[in-house]
Design a protein around this motif. Structure first.
Motif, PDB file in Angstrom:
ATOM      1  N   LYS A 289      75.368  81.227  39.588  1.00  0.00           N
ATOM      2  CA  LYS A 289      74.477  80.063  39.621  1.00  0.00           C
ATOM      3  C   LYS A 289      75.009  78.946  38.729  1.00  0.00           C
ATOM      4  N   ALA A 290      75.461  79.308  37.533  1.00  0.00           N
ATOM      5  CA  ALA A 290      75.993  78.299  36.614  1.00  0.00           C
ATOM      6  C   ALA A 290      77.236  77.636  37.187  1.00  0.00           C
ATOM      7  N   ASN A 291      78.081  78.411  37.836  1.00  0.00           N
ATOM      8  CA  ASN A 291      79.323  77.858  38.367  1.00  0.00           C
ATOM      9  C   ASN A 291      79.108  77.067  39.646  1.00  0.00           C
ATOM     10  N   THR A 292      78.066  77.386  40.380  1.00  0.00           N
ATOM     11  CA  THR A 292      77.752  76.621  41.587  1.00  0.00           C
ATOM     12  C   THR A 292      77.415  75.180  41.247  1.00  0.00           C
ATOM     13  N   SER A 293      76.769  74.991  40.078  1.00  0.00           N
ATOM     14  CA  SER A 293      76.375  73.640  39.665  1.00  0.00           C
ATOM     15  C   SER A 293      77.472  72.912  38.902  1.00  0.00           C
ATOM     16  N   ALA A 294      78.604  73.572  38.639  1.00  0.00           N
ATOM     17  CA  ALA A 294      79.679  72.943  37.880  1.00  0.00           C
ATOM     18  C   ALA A 294      80.442  71.958  38.753  1.00  0.00           C
ATOM     19  N   THR A 295      80.954  70.918  38.131  1.00  0.00           N
ATOM     20  CA  THR A 295      81.708  69.904  38.877  1.00  0.00           C
ATOM     21  C   THR A 295      83.174  70.279  39.024  1.00  0.00           C
ATOM     22  N   SER A 296      83.690  71.138  38.129  1.00  0.00           N
ATOM     23  CA  SER A 296      85.097  71.523  38.161  1.00  0.00           C
ATOM     24  C   SER A 296      85.322  72.655  39.152  1.00  0.00           C
ATOM     25  N   ALA A 297      86.528  72.717  39.697  1.00  0.00           N
ATOM     26  CA  ALA A 297      86.871  73.810  40.603  1.00  0.00           C
ATOM     27  C   ALA A 297      87.002  75.126  39.845  1.00  0.00           C
ATOM     28  N   ALA A 298      87.441  75.053  38.589  1.00  0.00           N
ATOM     29  CA  ALA A 298      87.571  76.259  37.777  1.00  0.00           C
ATOM     30  C   ALA A 298      86.199  76.725  37.317  1.00  0.00           C
ATOM     31  N   PRO A 299      85.986  78.032  37.154  1.00  0.00           N
ATOM     32  CA  PRO A 299      84.683  78.515  36.683  1.00  0.00           C
ATOM     33  C   PRO A 299      84.324  77.926  35.326  1.00  0.00           C
ATOM     34  N   ARG A 300      83.101  77.436  35.207  1.00  0.00           N
ATOM     35  CA  ARG A 300      82.634  76.927  33.915  1.00  0.00           C
ATOM     36  C   ARG A 300      82.200  78.079  33.016  1.00  0.00           C
ATOM     37  N   VAL A 301      81.735  79.156  33.625  1.00  0.00           N
ATOM     38  CA  VAL A 301      81.310  80.346  32.889  1.00  0.00           C
ATOM     39  C   VAL A 301      82.128  81.530  33.379  1.00  0.00           C
ATOM     40  N   THR A 302      82.682  82.285  32.444  1.00  0.00           N
ATOM     41  CA  THR A 302      83.408  83.502  32.799  1.00  0.00           C
ATOM     42  C   THR A 302      82.836  84.677  32.030  1.00  0.00           C
ATOM     43  N   ALA A 303      82.701  85.795  32.727  1.00  0.00           N
ATOM     44  CA  ALA A 303      82.322  87.044  32.076  1.00  0.00           C
ATOM     45  C   ALA A 303      83.591  87.717  31.585  1.00  0.00           C
ATOM     46  N   GLN A 304      83.588  88.155  30.340  1.00  0.00           N
ATOM     47  CA  GLN A 304      84.754  88.793  29.747  1.00  0.00           C
ATOM     48  C   GLN A 304      84.583  90.309  29.866  1.00  0.00           C
ATOM     49  N   VAL A 305      85.498  90.939  30.576  1.00  0.00           N
ATOM     50  CA  VAL A 305      85.383  92.359  30.922  1.00  0.00           C
ATOM     51  C   VAL A 305      86.600  93.104  30.402  1.00  0.00           C
ATOM     52  N   ASP A 444      85.542  84.655  38.525  1.00  0.00           N
ATOM     53  CA  ASP A 444      84.714  84.276  37.377  1.00  0.00           C
ATOM     54  C   ASP A 444      84.711  85.351  36.291  1.00  0.00           C
ATOM     55  N   VAL A 445      85.709  86.225  36.317  1.00  0.00           N
ATOM     56  CA  VAL A 445      85.871  87.276  35.302  1.00  0.00           C
ATOM     57  C   VAL A 445      87.238  87.108  34.645  1.00  0.00           C
ATOM     58  N   VAL A 446      87.266  87.312  33.338  1.00  0.00           N
ATOM     59  CA  VAL A 446      88.509  87.266  32.576  1.00  0.00           C
ATOM     60  C   VAL A 446      88.576  88.506  31.705  1.00  0.00           C
ATOM     61  N   LEU A 447      89.781  88.999  31.449  1.00  0.00           N
ATOM     62  CA  LEU A 447      89.936  90.193  30.624  1.00  0.00           C
ATOM     63  C   LEU A 447      89.815  89.846  29.148  1.00  0.00           C
ATOM     64  N   GLY A 448      89.222  90.760  28.393  1.00  0.00           N
ATOM     65  CA  GLY A 448      89.100  90.559  26.954  1.00  0.00           C
ATOM     66  C   GLY A 448      88.508  91.785  26.280  1.00  0.00           C
ATOM     67  N   LEU A 449      88.081  91.621  25.047  1.00  0.00           N
ATOM     68  CA  LEU A 449      87.409  92.647  24.243  1.00  0.00           C
ATOM     69  C   LEU A 449      88.368  93.673  23.641  1.00  0.00           C
ATOM     70  N   GLY A 450      89.650  93.315  23.472  1.00  0.00           N
ATOM     71  CA  GLY A 450      90.587  94.238  22.840  1.00  0.00           C
ATOM     72  C   GLY A 450      90.324  94.446  21.365  1.00  0.00           C
ATOM     73  N   ASP A 451      89.725  93.443  20.694  1.00  0.00           N
ATOM     74  CA  ASP A 451      89.279  93.576  19.301  1.00  0.00           C
ATOM     75  C   ASP A 451      90.404  93.883  18.311  1.00  0.00           C
ATOM     76  N   GLY A 452      91.636  93.461  18.598  1.00  0.00           N
ATOM     77  CA  GLY A 452      92.719  93.675  17.653  1.00  0.00           C
ATOM     78  C   GLY A 452      92.405  93.051  16.303  1.00  0.00           C
ATOM     79  N   GLY A 453      92.787  93.762  15.222  1.00  0.00           N
ATOM     80  CA  GLY A 453      92.528  93.261  13.878  1.00  0.00           C
ATOM     81  C   GLY A 453      91.174  93.652  13.335  1.00  0.00           C
TER      82      GLY A 453
END
Length: 580
Positions: A289-305, A444-453
């Motif tokens: 829903k958030a990305n549908t209303s965004a003006t940019s082609a790239a996702p404005r909101v990404t879930a980090q998985v 609309d998903v990006v990888l993350g949560l490795g928590d290094g450090g």
């Protein structure tokens, strides 16, 4: 003899980072930048034969906590041992700046509790040659590291800096407080912050057991800080939501609204619970829903998985084990490991501990999960992160006719007490990574949560790039990703989300951060405990086979898993434009 290039990687299978089909060719580097891709005629001062090997962009890790390690160490491992060449820190809204001298202990208490970094390590390792956030960035800029770092402005330190003890006590911010936060957010962006990070996760507690300063901060506070970020030129909002009984909606909506009003992008941590209602679906509907209303082609909101189970490492050398709250275990907990193991092997000690009951309350609630028997598994030398349900402690105990506590007790004594159990706390729905695999295919998903450090004695997840390439892009029988897809998820996608458009691709003009990888030989080793932090502090480390070379700004920082003396890593100040 003069050379046309500083480095030439020859004859490798070049994976561009955008998902395109790999091509065999050369990559030439001069002055830290890729200057030719294809057939390179000139020679390099250094040449690497990459025949039969993958050549990829360096990996971008969006979720690390090297805020302290980047001050006391010149190596950001384990991340740099797994192909990561850019690490973003300040996540979860915790860090060490801004901070007045009288509040050092407050932030140490927060980091010790939230990120499992022993207080003595921070006391010994941090020189505190800063007060403001721009001064902290200056301290980072003076460092020479193996890989690049970028930093968010963290919410909890900002709140304490503006409000003092009122901020630590989570009192409401006044109008003057909000104005000051907005001004400091603008200052941070202008100095080079990548954005702003915050947390509303209930399990994020100080070492003293209190909720962290940012927990349940009002919408007005999030909005004013976001306005400050926009005032300074913009940046990414990173957020860790809680998952209350009502689902994600109430917590996420605040941040989505504040970001939408200011036009800022958002990335947030998304967990897939192992059982119960699939609450992640509600979160992804909100993202759509958030990305549908965004003006940019790239996702404005990404879930980090995260591409494997969110893993709690359980062991006698670590912060969590099934007996850590038992008074009878606490009687011997302070003994050196060999002596403790010798005691635990005595029948009378075994009987006393196994018949005991927990006492006391841990500062970190994750300790309670060290007895979630259905989701705890032995972690062998092959470091299997998608084990069969028959290997859970609960299932093994039933098969052996013993209690789960007995099964865990005996397993933890293996390898002279160095054995580790994997607590698959989330992302393992129905004992499978299928749901995570489906999520990773979304734009609309990006990888993350490795928590290094961070989580030095509990978690060792910064090896996830190796896992993605080995498990998801080679070994998994079903739902396998192609190598170009996996590399794209580790490079151009997180680079785009972070606003670091100068890296994450193999193309002329892009930053020469590169990996040369023997994909067939890629293998994760089991995590091990080392004692190389300041004051002899303990941490989990994890290495891998298969990385022939890792290159940062054209310099080789590691060869065949062995670090070199090169330290080309620098602070990245703010968002970076793509090459013209």
């Amino acid at each position: 003899m003069s050379h046309a290039f500083d480095l030439v990687i020859r004859g490798g299978t070049v994976v561009d980072g955008l998902g395109g089909e790999p091509v065999v060719g050369d990559v030439a580097v001069r002055d830290g930048v890729i200057v030719q891709v294809g057939e390179v005629a000139g020679t390099g001062a250094r040449e690497i034969d990459a025949a039969g090997l993958l050549v990829t962009p360096g990996f971008v890790d969006l979720h690390t906590h090297y805020d302290g390690q980047a001050i006391w160490s010149d190596r950001l491992n384990p991340s740099s041992s797994h192909g990561v060449t850019t690490a973003v820190m300040g996540n979860c809204g915790v860090g060490f700046a801004p901070c007045r001298a009288e509040d050092h202990d407050v932030l140490v208490d927060v980091m010790a509790g939230v990120e499992d970094i022993p207080g003595v390590v921070m006391t010994e390792g941090l020189n505190w040659h800063w007060e403001t956030f721009p001064e902290y960035l200056d301290a980072l800029a003076a460092r020479r590291l193996d890989i690049d770092v970028a930093a968010y402005l963290p919410h909890s330190p900002l709140r304490v800096y503006v409000m003092g003890q009122r901020g630590a006590d989570r009192e409401p911010a006044t109008a003057d407080d909000l104005a000051r936060m907005r001004a400091l957010a603008r200052e941070a962006i202008e100095a080079g912050a990548l954005g702003f990070a915050s947390s509303r996760l209930a399990t994020h507690r100080t070492e003293g057991g209190r909720q962290i300063p940012s927990f349940e901060a009002a919408y007005e506070e999030i909005r004013e800080i976001a306005r400050g970020i926009a005032d300074g030129g913009g940046g990414l909002i990173q957020f860790v939501p809680d998952i209350p009984a009502g689902g994600y909606q109430p917590v996420l909506q605040q941040v989505f609204d504040a970001a939408g009003e200011t036009g800022l992008p958002v990335t947030f941590s998304l967990l897939v619970l192992n059982a119960g209602e699939p609450l992640w679906r509600e979160a992804m509907e909100m993202v759509e829903k958030a990305n549908t209303s965004a003006t940019s082609a790239a996702p404005r909101v990404t879930a980090q998985v995260f591409p494997r189970p969110i893993g709690l490492m359980i062991g006698l050398e670590l912060s969590a084990n099934p007996f850590v709250l038992y008074p009878s275990y606490q009687e011997i907990a302070g003994l050196p490991l060999p002596e403790r193991v010798a005691q635990m092997r005595k029948p009378e000690v075994r009987e006393r501990i196994l018949s005991d009951k927990p006492g006391g309350t841990p500062a970190n609630p994750l300790v309670y999960l060290a007895q979630a028997w259905d989701w705890i598994f032995p972690l062998g030398p092959d470091a299997n992160y998608e084990p069969d349900r028959s290997q859970s402690i609960a299932a093994r105990a039933r098969a052996h006719g013993v209690t789960p506590l007995e099964e865990a007790y005996d397993l933890l004594l293996e390898d002279d007490g160095h054995a580790i159990l994997l607590g698959a706390l989330a992302n393992f729905y129905d004992n499978s990574l299928d749901t995570v695999g489906d999520l990773m295919t979304r734009e609309d998903v990006v990888l993350g949560l490795g928590d290094g450090g961070a989580h030095y004695g509990m978690i060792c997840d910064s090896s996830f790039p190796t896992y993605l390439l080995a498990h998801w892009a080679r070994d998994r029988a079903e739902g396998r990703m192609s190598v170009p897809q996996a590399v794209r998820q580790l490079t151009s996608v997180p680079a785009q989300v972070a606003g670091l458009a100068d890296r994450g691709r193999i193309a002329v003009g892009f930053k020469a951060d590169l990996n040369v990888i023997d994909h067939d030989a890629l293998r994760l080793h089991k995590p091990v405990v080392t004692y190389d932090l300041p004051a002899g502090g303990r941490r989990l480390d994890q290495s891998a086979d298969g990385y022939v070379a890792t290159v940062v700004s054209g310099e080789v920082i590691a060869e065949n898993g062995v670090p070199t003396a090169a330290r080309p890593g620098r602070l990245v100040r703010g968002r970076q434009s793509a090459p013209a």
